[in-house]
Design an enzyme around this catalytic site. Structure first.
Site, mmCIF file in Angstrom:
data_model
loop_
_atom_site.group_PDB
_atom_site.id
_atom_site.type_symbol
_atom_site.label_atom_id
_atom_site.label_comp_id
_atom_site.label_asym_id
_atom_site.label_seq_id
_atom_site.Cartn_x
_atom_site.Cartn_y
_atom_site.Cartn_z
ATOM 1 N N LYS A 144 0.844 -1.206 0.000
ATOM 2 C CA LYS A 144 0.000 0.000 0.000
ATOM 3 C C LYS A 144 0.874 1.249 0.000
ATOM 4 C CE LYS A 144 -3.958 2.008 2.524
ATOM 5 N NZ LYS A 144 -4.838 1.873 3.699
ATOM 6 N N SER B 124 -9.790 2.058 2.759
ATOM 7 C CA SER B 124 -8.868 2.754 1.895
ATOM 8 C C SER B 124 -7.862 1.846 1.181
ATOM 9 C CB SER B 124 -8.106 3.804 2.704
ATOM 10 O OG SER B 124 -7.280 3.183 3.665
ATOM 11 N N SER C 212 -10.139 -0.284 6.918
ATOM 12 C CA SER C 212 -9.489 -0.089 5.621
ATOM 13 C C SER C 212 -8.804 -1.312 5.025
ATOM 14 C CB SER C 212 -8.479 1.050 5.701
ATOM 15 O OG SER C 212 -9.145 2.286 5.640
#
Lengths: 96, 489
Positions: free
Chosen positions: B77, B152, B176
């Protein structure tokens, strides 16, 4: 609790160092008013005798021996600096 | 030969039997990323040159020196810093930022011999539930390219679902990892707060943020958590506790396991399909010897408000470091120092980030601090106590991960409160700090649904054991999305 008004949005934006236009302030005020309204739900709860939680785990200070250790290399540190000169960060000329 | 539906163990077997090499496997990952990215848009920076070199070197390492994840490709990420590989947290304010060190988890991936292939798209600074808040691109859900992958960690979940990479790292502050894992039909684990070092994770809400693995299977997830867990001197909030072998916890036996089923997770605001899929899943676990009982987590409905006050407050403080002086985006228009800061930040941050910075600044400002911030901290105590009480009697708590399956791109982006409601079932877990996993448990109109299994502090082992039993008993994780068809092998 109070709701967030347009004037408060402008003031808060200034505190947070965000430039916003009048139009944006209005838009954010509508949304933040709805959000802060929803937060009012917490007022239902009596928390008079409740301790606040800042961290879920028991936190202790982490100390190390007080001796000097080399930091990061200066050249490396300046890698992401937009402008620099003589090992120092350059900022736009500002007269206030 | 296709690598996209293989587990870590199967991939290692293929390498051992010389059916493939690490170099070949890495090349295939990049081929597949190239073929699918025009549809999925999960990746930001790619690490092709270095990964290719690294892979060739790794093929020379003797088998005896290799662990279970050695040579396997992974995506990271974009809020986790990677030395020499652009890291932006999907924000304009970090465009072109080139970290000079690795996050601890990235160092640990290197130690495990994993090959980092690239960085994954996300909502800017991890604020969002749809990946629509990225400055750079909108990641699509591989199951339906018109719907969101969740957020996210949307890029991290979509990349695994599309078969671009078998492993990714995400981060979870209010859901997330778990919400996008549910939306994309993959396995996502948020470990106990403190289990994984946050050093090098670009901070959003420091008391809630936690890095975790996203994979196709539970076993692979456990293997990846093994690799990234552990105390770190560089993170004073990382817990100094022993790290068990999570993969060894998958015994297949849940006889007598006590499952608490919170009625609030099957109540108002939760869709019928999500409820039904979770209830069906509980039946499967009962058939395998578990005992299910209804429980109450009475403060659940206060979690959302509590979370947005605390997370926004922490964010307003954490994000004050972005000022355009030492790194990142810098405005062209400034007559004074104040204007320099204000323009840099206004041009560099997106709307959702600004909203949360303003909400947090407001909640922390004098006059409102007690009414908002401190009040929320007190309610956090009550929410945590709900879990403490429940875990005195139960081994795990189970319910749906999200109230609905993935929604359409653009559908709710202008309505922050509806967007926030996506996370009503995942947020309480972060406030309490306990671990939780999402595993695929069904479909609604062709879109995946997730089952959330919540465990006691530092008891990821039981969470994984239950998740594995469910996975073995069902075949939801074997279903593949449309993007697989016709993609590069």
């Amino acid at each position: 609790m109070a709701k967030m008004t347009k004037e408060e949005v402008i003031e808060v934006a200034h505190l947070a160092r965000l430039a916003i236009t009048d139009e944006e302030a209005e838009h954010f005020a509508d949304q933040l008013e709805a959000i802060t309204n929803a937060m009012e739900l917490l007022n239902e709860l009596d928390t008079e005798n409740v301790e606040p939680t800042t961290h879920v785990l028991q936190m202790v200070n982490v100390l190390r021996e007080d001796k000097s250790i080399p930091g990061l290399d200066r050249e490396l540190m300046l890698k992401n600096v937009k402008e620099h000169e003589g090992g120092q960060v350059k900022v736009p000329t500002i007269l206030e | 030969m296709s690598l996209v539906d293989k587990t870590a163990a199967e991939l290692q077997e293929m390498i051992h039997t010389k059916e493939t090499t690490i170099a070949e496997m890495t090349q295939q990952a990049f081929d597949r990323i190239e073929a699918l990215e025009p549809k999925v848009d999960a990746f930001l920076a790619l690490n092709k040159e270095r990964a290719t070199e690294q892979a060739a070197e790794m093929d020379k390492v003797p088998f005896a020196e290799r662990g279970p994840l050695f040579g396997l490709p992974i995506g990271v990420k974009d809020n986790i810093v990677t030395e020499g590989l652009e890291t932006t947290a999907s924000s304009r304010i970090l465009e072109g930022f080139n970290p000079i060190y690795n996050a601890t988890v990235v160092e640990k991936l290197k130690e495990a011999g994993m090959v980092t292939v690239g960085k994954l798209n996300m909502d800017e600074f991890a604020m969002g539930s749809s990946n629509e808040n990225s400055y750079y691109k909108k990641t699509k859900n591989p199951w339906d390219l018109e719907t969101v992958p969740g957020g996210s960690s949307g890029g991290s979940a979509a990349a695994v679902a599309a078969g671009e990479v078998p492993f990714t790292l995400g981060s979870d502050t209010g859901g997330s990892i778990r919400q996008p894992a549910a939306f994309c039909g993959v396995v996502g684990m948020k470990p106990t707060y403190g289990r994984v070092s946050r050093f090098g994770l670009i901070a959003y809400a420091s008391s809630l943020d936690q890095i975790g693995p996203i994979t196709r299977t539970v076993k692979d997830n456990a293997l990846l958590l093994n690799a990234i867990s552990g105390h770190d001197d560089k993170d004073s909030t990382s817990a100094n506790v022993e790290v068990p072998d999570f993969a060894a916890a998958l015994t297949g036996d849940i006889t007598g396991l006590r499952i608490g089923v919170p009625k609030e997770y099957f109540g108002e605001g939760v869709g019928e399909a999500a409820k039904q899929a979770a209830l069906d899943a509980l039946k499967v676990l009962e058939e395998r010897g578990a005992i299910c009982e209804e429980i109450s987590l009475p403060h659940s409905k206060y979690a959302l408000a509590t979370y947005y006050l605390l997370a926004s407050s922490e964010a307003s403080s954490n994000l004050s470091r972005f000022d355009g002086i030492r790194y990142g985006y810098r405005t062209e228009k400034a007559g004074s120092l104040l204007e320099f800061y204000m323009n840099t930040r206004s041009e560099g941050f997106g709307d959702e980030v600004k909203r949360r910075i303003m909400l947090g600044t407001y909640a922390l400002s004098s006059g409102y601090y007690d009414a908002y911030y401190k009040k929320a901290q007190k309610v956090r105590t009550l929410i945590k106590k709900d879990f403490d009480d429940a875990f005195e009697k139960y081994d795990v708590i189970i319910g749906p991960t999200t109230p609905t399956p993935a929604f359409k791109i653009g559908e709710i982006i202008d309505d922050p409160l509806t967007m926030y409601a996506n996370d009503i079932l995942t947020i309480p877990v972060n406030l309490a700090g306990v671990p939780a996993i999402s595993v695929p448990c069904g479909f609604d109109n062709g879109l995946p649904l997730g089952l959330q299994i919540i465990g006691k502090y530092f008891d990821e082992e039981t969470v994984y054991r239950v998740a594995d039993v469910f996975e073995q008993a069902t075949d939801f994780h074997k279903k593949t999305p449309q993007t697989w068809e016709g993609a590069a092998k």
